[in-house]
Structure formats: structure tokens, C-alpha cells
Design a protein around this motif. Structure first.
Motif, PDB file in Angstrom:
ATOM      1  N   ASN A   1      59.652  34.858  60.069  1.00 47.19           N
ATOM      2  CA  ASN A   1      59.690  33.981  61.233  1.00 47.19           C
ATOM      3  C   ASN A   1      61.142  33.834  61.717  1.00 47.19           C
ATOM      4  OD1 ASN A   1      59.835  31.512  62.847  1.00 47.19           O
ATOM      5  ND2 ASN A   1      57.725  31.141  62.195  1.00 47.19           N
TER       6      ASN A   1
ATOM      7  N   LYS B   1      62.472  31.845  63.664  1.00 45.00           N
ATOM      8  CA  LYS B   1      62.946  30.469  63.880  1.00 45.00           C
ATOM      9  C   LYS B   1      63.074  29.700  62.574  1.00 45.00           C
ATOM     10  CE  LYS B   1      60.586  30.519  68.261  1.00 45.00           C
ATOM     11  NZ  LYS B   1      59.386  30.085  68.981  1.00 45.00           N
ATOM     12  N   THR B   2      62.162  29.943  61.640  1.00 42.83           N
ATOM     13  CA  THR B   2      62.153  29.160  60.401  1.00 42.83           C
ATOM     14  C   THR B   2      62.579  29.962  59.174  1.00 42.83           C
ATOM     15  OG1 THR B   2      59.886  29.693  59.772  1.00 42.83           O
ATOM     16  CG2 THR B   2      60.180  27.851  61.297  1.00 42.83           C
ATOM     17  N   GLY B   3      62.612  31.276  59.285  1.00 40.23           N
ATOM     18  CA  GLY B   3      62.982  32.107  58.143  1.00 40.23           C
ATOM     19  C   GLY B   3      61.853  32.351  57.159  1.00 40.23           C
ATOM     20  N   ARG B   4      60.687  31.745  57.416  1.00 44.45           N
ATOM     21  CA  ARG B   4      59.569  31.910  56.491  1.00 44.45           C
ATOM     22  C   ARG B   4      59.080  33.362  56.487  1.00 44.45           C
ATOM     23  NH1 ARG B   4      54.319  32.496  57.317  1.00 44.45           N
ATOM     24  NH2 ARG B   4      52.757  31.662  55.890  1.00 44.45           N
TER      25      ARG B   4
ATOM     26  N   LYS C   1      44.550  30.124  67.586  1.00 47.57           N
ATOM     27  CA  LYS C   1      45.689  29.234  67.344  1.00 47.57           C
ATOM     28  C   LYS C   1      46.992  30.036  67.343  1.00 47.57           C
ATOM     29  CE  LYS C   1      46.499  27.626  63.191  1.00 47.57           C
ATOM     30  NZ  LYS C   1      46.134  26.936  61.942  1.00 47.57           N
ATOM     31  N   GLN C   2      46.969  31.177  66.653  1.00 47.53           N
ATOM     32  CA  GLN C   2      48.196  31.961  66.525  1.00 47.53           C
ATOM     33  C   GLN C   2      48.606  32.597  67.858  1.00 47.53           C
ATOM     34  OE1 GLN C   2      49.426  31.522  63.372  1.00 47.53           O
ATOM     35  NE2 GLN C   2      51.334  32.127  64.365  1.00 47.53           N
TER      36      GLN C   2
ATOM     37  N   GLY D   1      47.906  31.387  70.735  1.00 45.46           N
ATOM     38  CA  GLY D   1      48.359  30.267  71.567  1.00 45.46           C
ATOM     39  C   GLY D   1      49.836  29.982  71.338  1.00 45.46           C
ATOM     40  N   ARG D   2      50.243  29.989  70.076  1.00 42.93           N
ATOM     41  CA  ARG D   2      51.645  29.693  69.754  1.00 42.93           C
ATOM     42  C   ARG D   2      52.547  30.878  70.070  1.00 42.93           C
ATOM     43  NH1 ARG D   2      50.639  26.932  63.816  1.00 42.93           N
ATOM     44  NH2 ARG D   2      49.710  25.004  64.604  1.00 42.93           N
TER      45      ARG D   2
ATOM     46  N   LYS E   1      53.118  31.996  73.830  1.00 41.47           N
ATOM     47  CA  LYS E   1      54.021  31.062  74.493  1.00 41.47           C
ATOM     48  C   LYS E   1      55.461  31.356  74.061  1.00 41.47           C
ATOM     49  CE  LYS E   1      52.839  26.573  76.029  1.00 41.47           C
ATOM     50  NZ  LYS E   1      52.185  25.313  75.695  1.00 41.47           N
TER      51      LYS E   1
ATOM     52  N   GLU F   1      48.373  24.314  56.999  1.00 42.52           N
ATOM     53  CA  GLU F   1      48.763  24.182  58.410  1.00 42.52           C
ATOM     54  C   GLU F   1      50.279  24.034  58.585  1.00 42.52           C
ATOM     55  OE1 GLU F   1      46.798  24.950  60.663  1.00 42.52           O
ATOM     56  OE2 GLU F   1      44.864  24.825  59.673  1.00 42.52           O
TER      57      GLU F   1
ATOM     58  N   ALA G   1      52.049  27.255  57.577  1.00 45.44           N
ATOM     59  CA  ALA G   1      51.821  28.456  58.373  1.00 45.44           C
ATOM     60  C   ALA G   1      53.110  28.922  59.041  1.00 45.44           C
ATOM     61  CB  ALA G   1      50.741  28.196  59.429  1.00 45.44           C
ATOM     62  N   CYS G   2      54.014  28.000  59.338  1.00 41.85           N
ATOM     63  CA  CYS G   2      55.259  28.374  60.029  1.00 41.85           C
ATOM     64  C   CYS G   2      56.508  28.118  59.192  1.00 41.85           C
ATOM     65  CB  CYS G   2      55.386  27.619  61.344  1.00 41.85           C
ATOM     66  SG  CYS G   2      54.056  27.975  62.504  1.00 41.85           S
ATOM     67  N   HIS G   3      56.437  27.162  58.275  1.00 37.05           N
ATOM     68  CA  HIS G   3      57.598  26.845  57.433  1.00 37.05           C
ATOM     69  C   HIS G   3      57.090  26.233  56.146  1.00 37.05           C
ATOM     70  CE1 HIS G   3      56.855  22.655  58.542  1.00 37.05           C
ATOM     71  NE2 HIS G   3      56.933  22.985  59.801  1.00 37.05           N
TER      72      HIS G   3
ATOM     73  N   GLU H   1      58.522  23.590  69.692  1.00 35.54           N
ATOM     74  CA  GLU H   1      57.395  24.505  69.500  1.00 35.54           C
ATOM     75  C   GLU H   1      56.075  23.825  69.843  1.00 35.54           C
ATOM     76  OE1 GLU H   1      57.701  27.826  68.422  1.00 35.54           O
ATOM     77  OE2 GLU H   1      59.718  27.185  68.937  1.00 35.54           O
ATOM     78  N   GLU H   2      55.150  24.619  70.353  1.00 33.10           N
ATOM     79  CA  GLU H   2      53.772  24.175  70.528  1.00 33.10           C
ATOM     80  C   GLU H   2      53.084  24.329  69.176  1.00 33.10           C
ATOM     81  OE1 GLU H   2      50.583  22.979  70.816  1.00 33.10           O
ATOM     82  OE2 GLU H   2      51.112  23.091  72.952  1.00 33.10           O
ATOM     83  N   ALA H   3      52.844  23.199  68.498  1.00 33.64           N
ATOM     84  CA  ALA H   3      52.263  23.267  67.150  1.00 33.64           C
ATOM     85  C   ALA H   3      51.007  22.405  67.064  1.00 33.64           C
ATOM     86  CB  ALA H   3      53.300  22.830  66.115  1.00 33.64           C
ATOM     87  N   SER H   4      50.338  22.225  68.199  1.00 35.61           N
ATOM     88  CA  SER H   4      49.154  21.354  68.222  1.00 35.61           C
ATOM     89  C   SER H   4      48.075  21.859  67.273  1.00 35.61           C
ATOM     90  CB  SER H   4      48.563  21.300  69.632  1.00 35.61           C
ATOM     91  OG  SER H   4      49.510  20.765  70.514  1.00 35.61           O
ATOM     92  N   LEU H   5      47.307  20.912  66.753  1.00 35.61           N
ATOM     93  CA  LEU H   5      46.187  21.217  65.870  1.00 35.61           C
ATOM     94  C   LEU H   5      44.979  20.418  66.343  1.00 35.61           C
ATOM     95  CD1 LEU H   5      48.025  20.965  62.433  1.00 35.61           C
ATOM     96  CD2 LEU H   5      47.016  23.038  63.378  1.00 35.61           C
TER      97      LEU H   5
END
Lengths: 139, 152
Positions: A83, A85-88, A110-111, A113-114, A117, B35, B38-40, B66-70
Motif C-alpha cells: 500500500n 499510503k500505509t506501507g501495508r 468495496k475495494q 470503490g476505494r 477513487k 476491516e 485491510a489497509c493498515h 481516504e474514502e473508508a466507509s463501511l
């Protein structure tokens, strides 16, 4: 004797099963194709080649840290990514390496969508999503 | 020296040993782990007070840009877990030190801006620019067991 015939049959079927894909992914692909057709009656079908172009294109509308899909997923979708932005660490996107990819509709939506964008600066169209999955399914 | 090595060397200097009572209670809820993770890394709730987690979970559509809506049901499961285990609800381990810096009505959102974090992370730029690090919130880049609440 009968057992060895069954075994031989099962082995012969293996490559076919591997190619058949996943029912969840097939349903997601059909759904995107149907949506694309509704939006554009001239739509003729999903394209892995267009998906690859989408994957590699450098866009301008999104986050500068993610100008393209490759910013996180690397130029080779069979490799793990990171990632931006986060380094993950990110598991490979290619279905051959990661067969569970694109099998859960809610996760896929969901993925996209993010990520759309973040990379394109807008939502992806159903055709773009289907093209992308078609490309990854062949990788 | 390569930045990665620098990072490791600094860690050795900073914390030769980790006491048992410094462990931060790890995130156990599967929805939170999945959840947020998933990003960090799913940050341990003890690093922020409950009111901060409420504020954060109310603003997922603009989550640090970030758009991180759930879906609402998942948002509520996560909010409930984070607030119930927040730093002002019996937060323990290393995170206790973070709570001392939070003003009584303060609602910080960034764990990495807490003085308790800053005073332990005064590193040369080369460390922060290591491609493995990317950002200050990437705890596991240097703390291999951060996800288990161990910040060695």
C-alpha cells in the motif's frame, strides 16, 4: 482396476477444473457485463486486454501517491504489493497466485470503490471493473 | 548504512528488553482485525480515548483523506469494540503513557502526534524515507510484533 480408472479420470479433469474458474467470480463477471450492456447497448463483452491497459495506465485525477494500479500492486500482479499510503503489504492480485481474489461481490465492490477513487479520481464503470477482473483471472 | 539496517539498529538501542506490563492488549475482534487491517495494521484501541474513536468512526468517508466507509452494521461493531477497549477505559501497557498526554476534553485522531510517540521516534530522515516504512503509522515496518501489541 476400477479405482485406477477413476483416478486417471480425476487427474485428467484437474486442468479443466483449474480453468473453469470460480462460481462466485463468474457471477461477478456476468453481473458487470450485464450492467455494461444496460449502460451501452453496443457493448460486446469484457476484455482482459482493456483490463491490462486500465491496470497500467497512469491517471491524473486521483491521489498523487497512486497514479496507477501498479503504484501498490507493482507492474507484475503475480507479485506481492505494498500500500503506497500505509506501507501495508498486499497479497498478489493475480488469480493464479491468489485464487480467492474477486470471489466475494461485497468485497470486490468495496475495494473498487476505494481504489478507483484513489487511482482514477472517480468511480470505475461496470465495464472497467469486469475488464480488470478478466485480466487478473488470466494472470 | 542502509535505512532498513538503521531502523533495526535504532530499535536495539531504544529498547533492549520489553517488560511484560508494556504489552498493549492486541485487537481480537475479527471484524476489527479484517476491516481496519485491510489497509493498515489494526491499531490497538488503547492508544486513543473512546471519544476519539467515536469521532473517527463517525468520519470514515474522509478517513485521513481516504474514502473508508463501511456498511452501518460493521461500523457499529467496530465502534463498539474500539470505544469499549479505549485508552481511557482501563488502557494498559505502553499505551498508558499515551493517555497522560491527552487533554481531558481532547479528541486526538493521530496516534503518531502524541508526545509519547514523538519522544521515542526522533529518527533521522533516512529512517522515515525507507521504502518499507512509507509512513509513521506503519508500526510493523520496524516493530515486527506490533500487531500483537508488542512494540519492541
Amino acid at each position: 482396476m476400477r479405482r485406477s480408472i477413476l483416478l486417471a479420470g480425476a487427474i485428467a479433469l484437474l486442468p479443466v477444473l483449474a480453468l473453469a474458474g470460480d462460481p462466485g467470480r463468474d457471477a461477478i463477471l456476468s453481473d458487470y457485463a450485464a450492467q455494461a450492456r444496460r449502460l451501452d447497448p453496443a457493448f460486446t463483452g469484457l476484455s482482459a486486454q482493456r483490463g491490462e491497459t486500465l491496470f497500467r495506465t497512469k491517471w491524473n485525477g486521483g491521489d498523487p501517491r497512486t497514479p496507477s494500479c501498479t503504484a501498490c500492486h507493482t507492474a507484475d500482479p503475480r507479485q506481492p504489493g505494498q500500500n503506497a499510503k500505509t506501507g501495508r503489504p498486499i497479497d498478489p492480485v493475480a488469480v493464479s497466485v491468489n485464487p480467492r481474489r474477486f470471489t466475494d461481490k461485497a468485497e470486490v465492490e468495496k475495494q473498487f470503490g476505494r481504489d478507483c477513487k484513489s487511482v482514477l479520481g472517480r468511480d470505475c464503470t461496470p465495464a472497467e471493473k469486469g475488464d480488470y477482473i478478466s485480466f487478473m483471472a488470466g494472470q | 548504512m542502509r535505512p532498513g539496517l538503521l531502523c533495526a539498529a535504532l530499535l536495539l538501542l531504544a529498547s533492549p528488553a520489553l517488560a511484560d506490563d508494556e504489552r498493549v492488549r492486541p485487537v481480537t475482534d475479527p471484524v476489527v482485525r479484517k476491516e481496519c487491517g485491510a489497509c493498515h495494521m489494526a491499531f490497538q484501541p488503547a492508544f486513543l480515548p473512546a471519544r476519539s474513536w467515536d469521532r473517527l468512526m463517525a468520519g470514515l468517508s474522509d478517513h485521513f483523506g481516504e474514502e473508508a466507509s463501511l456498511p452501518a452494521d460493521k461500523t457499529e461493531i467496530i465502534r463498539a469494540y474500539l470505544t469499549a477497549n479505549a485508552g481511557d477505559k482501563g488502557g494498559q501497557g505502553e499505551a498508558r503513557k499515551f493517555m497522560r498526554w491527552v487533554a481531558p476534553q481532547g479528541m486526538p485522531l493521530r496516534i503518531t502526534e502524541n508526545p509519547a510517540f514523538l519522544r521515542k521516534h526522533r529518527f533521522p530522515d533516512a529512517v522515515w524515507k525507507d521504502p518499507k516504512v512509507v509512513t509513521r503509522s506503519n508500526c510493523p515496518a520496524c516493530h515486527g510484533r506490533a500487531d500483537q501489541g508488542l512494540y519492541e
